[in-house]
Design a protein around this motif. Structure first.
Motif, short mmCIF file in Angstrom:
data_model
loop_
_atom_site.label_atom_id
_atom_site.label_comp_id
_atom_site.label_asym_id
_atom_site.label_seq_id
_atom_site.Cartn_x
_atom_site.Cartn_y
_atom_site.Cartn_z
N GLN A 53 108.89 25.10 27.49
CA GLN A 53 109.98 25.65 28.29
C GLN A 53 109.44 26.27 29.57
OE1 GLN A 53 112.11 28.60 26.08
NE2 GLN A 53 113.65 28.90 27.65
N SER A 109 111.25 28.58 32.68
CA SER A 109 112.48 29.19 33.19
C SER A 109 112.17 30.01 34.43
CB SER A 109 113.12 30.07 32.11
OG SER A 109 112.24 31.11 31.75
N SER A 150 113.90 33.00 37.09
CA SER A 150 114.98 33.94 37.31
C SER A 150 115.52 33.79 38.74
CB SER A 150 114.49 35.37 37.09
OG SER A 150 113.60 35.75 38.12
N GLU A 179 108.92 33.26 37.14
CA GLU A 179 108.86 31.98 36.44
C GLU A 179 108.04 32.17 35.17
OE1 GLU A 179 107.75 28.09 38.39
OE2 GLU A 179 106.08 28.31 36.99
N ARG A 214 106.40 30.19 31.87
CA ARG A 214 106.02 28.87 31.32
C ARG A 214 105.44 29.09 29.94
NH1 ARG A 214 101.15 25.71 31.30
NH2 ARG A 214 101.62 23.49 31.48
#
Length: 106
Positions: A22, A24, A26, A78, A80
């Motif tokens: 994953q 993501s 923000s 970010e 990871r």
């Protein structure tokens, strides 16, 4: 030929794979020309035969990231999350990058 076969078996047993689970990011709201600096924090969890005692490695990385921006605002983070597999073990890894914006200089 036997030596080559032996090397191949060792390579297969000691070989590893990597997997990104994953990523993501923000939201970010950085004014143009604002003073920012990039910061990075990493942590990992080593697991042998699905047994580990380190269950807070993500919290550790997050605390490390926040400690690098004590007087500012942490933006555009970010995260990871990945795994590196080995023989009967694996490492869960988290890498967080973000931008520290000095909120006082707005």
């Amino acid at each position: 030929m036997t030596r080559l076969l032996g090397c191949l078996v060792v390579a297969l047993l000691a070989g590893c794979t990597h997997s990104v689970h994953q990523v993501s990011v923000s939201a970010h709201d950085i004014p143009r020309g604002a003073p920012v600096r990039r910061i990075v924090a990493e942590a990992e969890q080593h697991v042998v035969l699905y047994v580990t005692d380190n269950t807070d490695f993500v919290d550790e990385a997050h605390r490390n990231l926040l400690s690098q921006c004590p007087r500012g605002e942490l933006v555009a983070v970010e995260t990871r999350y990945s795994t590196s597999h080995g023989f009967l073990s694996f490492d869960n890894k988290v890498r967080m990058t973000g931008w520290c914006h000095d909120a006082q200089s707005r």
